[in-house]
Design a protein around this motif. Structure first.
Motif, short mmCIF file in Angstrom:
data_model
loop_
_atom_site.label_atom_id
_atom_site.label_comp_id
_atom_site.label_asym_id
_atom_site.label_seq_id
_atom_site.Cartn_x
_atom_site.Cartn_y
_atom_site.Cartn_z
N LEU A 84 0.77 -1.00 -0.04
CA LEU A 84 0.09 -0.07 -0.17
C LEU A 84 0.98 1.49 -0.16
O LEU A 84 0.52 2.26 -0.83
N MET A 85 1.92 1.12 0.88
CA MET A 85 2.77 2.57 0.82
C MET A 85 3.58 2.74 -0.23
O MET A 85 3.81 4.01 -0.57
N GLY A 112 2.43 1.84 -3.45
CA GLY A 112 1.60 1.97 -4.52
C GLY A 112 1.50 0.92 -5.40
O GLY A 112 0.95 0.83 -6.35
N ASP A 113 2.10 -0.28 -5.04
CA ASP A 113 1.67 -1.61 -5.62
C ASP A 113 0.35 -1.88 -5.39
O ASP A 113 -0.30 -2.52 -6.47
N ILE A 114 -0.59 -1.40 -4.50
CA ILE A 114 -1.84 -1.43 -4.20
C ILE A 114 -2.36 -0.08 -4.33
O ILE A 114 -1.91 0.80 -3.49
N GLN A 115 -2.91 0.38 -5.39
CA GLN A 115 -3.48 1.71 -5.74
C GLN A 115 -4.21 2.40 -4.56
O GLN A 115 -5.24 1.54 -4.17
N PRO A 116 -4.52 3.59 -4.32
CA PRO A 116 -5.53 4.10 -3.47
C PRO A 116 -6.93 3.93 -4.13
O PRO A 116 -6.92 4.01 -5.55
N GLY A 117 -7.79 3.49 -3.52
CA GLY A 117 -9.08 3.17 -3.86
C GLY A 117 -9.17 1.70 -4.22
O GLY A 117 -10.33 1.21 -4.66
N GLU A 118 -8.19 1.06 -4.48
CA GLU A 118 -8.00 -0.45 -4.94
C GLU A 118 -8.87 -1.34 -4.08
O GLU A 118 -8.59 -1.28 -2.78
N ARG A 119 -9.89 -2.27 -4.59
CA ARG A 119 -10.15 -3.39 -3.70
C ARG A 119 -9.40 -4.18 -3.35
O ARG A 119 -8.44 -4.45 -4.06
N ILE A 120 -9.19 -4.55 -1.96
CA ILE A 120 -8.35 -5.71 -1.47
C ILE A 120 -9.36 -7.03 -1.35
O ILE A 120 -10.32 -6.98 -0.46
N GLN A 121 -9.22 -7.86 -2.06
CA GLN A 121 -9.80 -9.16 -1.95
C GLN A 121 -9.37 -10.24 -0.91
O GLN A 121 -8.20 -10.51 -1.09
N ARG A 156 3.35 6.79 3.70
CA ARG A 156 2.65 6.51 2.27
C ARG A 156 2.72 7.71 1.72
O ARG A 156 3.30 7.91 0.46
N THR A 157 2.40 8.99 2.35
CA THR A 157 2.81 10.12 1.69
C THR A 157 3.92 10.55 1.39
O THR A 157 4.14 11.20 0.25
N TYR A 158 5.00 10.25 2.26
CA TYR A 158 6.47 10.49 1.88
C TYR A 158 6.58 9.86 0.59
O TYR A 158 7.41 10.32 -0.33
N TYR A 159 6.31 8.45 0.44
CA TYR A 159 6.85 7.73 -0.70
C TYR A 159 6.13 8.37 -1.78
O TYR A 159 6.86 8.24 -2.75
#
Length: 225
Positions: free
Chosen positions: A21-22, A24-33, A163-166
């Motif tokens: 998540l930090m 960006g491999d999982i993008q903001p708003g992306e569903r996590i199954q 995450r914001t720093y990254y």
């Protein structure tokens, strides 16, 4: 990225997903199954569910009844709200630190700040190492203040702030001198037990960070007419 089964499975799953998540491999708003994660990691859905609750506490996912989990939104507005709350927690920490530090605490505090400052001038600059060093300073301050509720609140903000720093690493990389100056002035204020000056430094630095985040997160958004 390799996953290794830990002693505390749910916690390690949370750390694994937090890194995705930090970065960006999982993008903001992306569903996590849950089922997909459980299958990919060969773990139970119950462990994944427990991990997602941890990530929710860390402000990295939102869990909606009957819809499941998704990565929290990271835009200029949400980032500003995040930093507003984080800033006030840091102000509370600084004020308590000014009140409670003793001479025996001086060496440990200065050592943490020296380490953070050293990482600021590493070549090439490593933003995530700088962020971790900043958290180490915060942790050292928390040990002196000894307020478990404040410590827990600040700890839960670490992943979201990271995450914001990254996402804004390029802009932060150009601004490390200002970070070094912030550490120096904040240290001076705390050692002088000047809570007002410490708060002023935190507010100024946080507002500047919010500006950098806003610039980074809006640079690709076309202007509206």
């Amino acid at each position: 990225m390799e996953f290794r089964a830990p002693n505390t499975l749910a916690e390690q799953i949370a750390n694994y997903l937090a890194e995705r998540l930090m970065t960006g491999d999982i993008q903001p708003g992306e569903r996590i199954q849950e089922a997909t994660i459980a299958s990919d990691l060969a773990v139970s859905r119950a462990s994944v569910k427990e991990a997602l609750y941890t990530l929710e506490r860390w402000h990295l996912v939102d869990i909606t009844p009957r819809k499941g989990a998704s990565a929290t939104v990271l835009d200029a507005s949400h980032a500003a709200e995040l930093y507003d709350v984080y800033m006030h927690l840091l102000i509370m920490l600084a004020r308590r630190l000014c009140e409670r530090w003793e001479e025996r605490d001086r060496e440990g505090l200065l050592a943490a700040i020296k380490q953070a400052t050293t990482r600021l001038y590493a070549k090439p600059p490593n933003i995530l190492a700088v962020v971790q060093a900043s958290f180490d300073v915060m942790d050292a301050c928390c040990e002196v203040v000894r307020n478990p509720y404040l410590t827990e609140a600040l700890t839960n903000f670490k992943p979201a702030v990271s995450r914001t720093y990254y996402f804004c690493a390029d802009r932060y990389r150009q601004d490390l001198d200002r970070t070094a100056a912030f550490f120096a002035r904040l240290t001076q204020a705390v050692l002088a037990r000047d809570a007002g000056a410490a708060e002023e430094q935190i507010v100024q630095f946080a507002e500047h960070q919010k500006t950098l985040i806003h610039q980074a997160l809006t640079q690709d958004i076309p202007a509206t007419s």
